[in-house]
Design an enzyme around this catalytic site. Structure first.
Site, mmCIF file in Angstrom:
data_model
loop_
_atom_site.group_PDB
_atom_site.id
_atom_site.type_symbol
_atom_site.label_atom_id
_atom_site.label_comp_id
_atom_site.label_asym_id
_atom_site.label_seq_id
_atom_site.Cartn_x
_atom_site.Cartn_y
_atom_site.Cartn_z
ATOM 1 N N ASP A 171 0.835 -1.202 0.000
ATOM 2 C CA ASP A 171 0.000 0.000 0.000
ATOM 3 C C ASP A 171 0.870 1.252 0.000
ATOM 4 O O ASP A 171 0.609 2.218 -0.726
ATOM 5 C CB ASP A 171 -0.921 -0.014 1.223
ATOM 6 C CG ASP A 171 -1.736 1.254 1.353
ATOM 7 O OD1 ASP A 171 -2.575 1.529 0.484
ATOM 8 O OD2 ASP A 171 -1.518 2.000 2.340
ATOM 9 N N GLU B 239 -2.049 -5.247 -3.671
ATOM 10 C CA GLU B 239 -1.137 -4.505 -2.808
ATOM 11 C C GLU B 239 -0.072 -5.429 -2.217
ATOM 12 O O GLU B 239 1.112 -5.079 -2.173
ATOM 13 C CB GLU B 239 -1.921 -3.816 -1.697
ATOM 14 C CG GLU B 239 -2.795 -2.677 -2.190
ATOM 15 C CD GLU B 239 -3.548 -1.995 -1.069
ATOM 16 O OE1 GLU B 239 -3.939 -0.832 -1.247
ATOM 17 O OE2 GLU B 239 -3.763 -2.629 -0.015
#
Length: 232
Positions: A51, A123
């Protein structure tokens, strides 16, 4: 759940990382529900790292390509690029759903197609690639993954806040009528619930959706309703 090593190899070749540590990639594709059943590492830490890498690379791109835009506009554009719907669409293009390692509860509730799990896997995968090859390698993969979303952003066509978009269309058509999202049912244990939402407008159901949170389920219901608006 058997691991499809041949399909994984095809994915890695598509990403340009055929020599990456396989154990690291499988960890990126392992949901906590599977990890708890099989006593193996899950992908949440890699997701956390990925992320941050994703936000950095996206921020760098926007800063460079849009030098005249203020911070607020850059933030909005970044939010559309790194949001769950964009990541889930990338995951579908890659076929990540078939590679996800999920526990029995997630499999039973359609986890392989759930946008939130698909987005998390993208992610986590980017986090694994960063750990293996560093930022330059992660950036190369980023360009492969985000080529289409970046093009849509440039055209002004990347919009994933379905509720806001639907609200605007509904107000134009019937200014006095209100969109009502109602949770009609829930399933699963408290730590892993799935919410089912019905969207009512002018006395009729115009959309249904489900998700791990009420917010996600509402967005999916609005997305379905938008399809009906566009076809009318």
């Amino acid at each position: 759940m058997p691991r499809n090593h041949q399909q994984l190899q095809k994915l890695l070749e598509k990403l340009g990382t055929p020599d990456i540590d396989r154990d690291l990639v499988w960890q990126a594709l392992t949901h906590s529900s599977f990890a708890n059943e099989e006593c193996v590492p899950h992908n949440e830490r890699l997701e956390f790292l990925g992320d941050a890498v994703l936000e950095l690379l996206t921020s760098q791109y926007l800063y460079r390509e849009y030098p005249d835009l203020p911070e607020g506009e850059l933030t909005r554009m970044r939010a559309n690029l790194v949001c769950e719907p964009t990541l889930a669409e990338i995951a579908l293009e890659l076929g990540l759903g078939e590679l996800l390692l999920l526990g029995k509860s997630q499999l039973a509730t359609g986890g392989k197609q759930r946008p939130s799990l698909l987005a998390d896997a993208v992610e986590a995968l980017l986090g694994a690639i960063y750990l293996w090859g560093g930022l330059p390698t992660a950036e190369e993969v980023y360009w492969r993954l985000f080529q289409q979303p970046l093009l849509l952003l440039e055209r002004g066509e990347l919009w994933h806040d379905y509720k806001t978009r639907l609200q605007e269309l509904a107000q134009k058509e019937r200014p006095g009528d209100v969109l009502v999202y109602q949770v009609v049912s829930e399933s699963g244990p408290d730590h892993d619930k799935v919410f089912f939402v019905a969207l009512n407008w002018s006395g009729r159901i115009i959309g249904r959706g489900n998700g791990r949170s009420k917010k996600e389920a509402e967005q999916m219901a609005a997305k379905e309703a938008l399809k009906k608006f566009s076809s009318e």
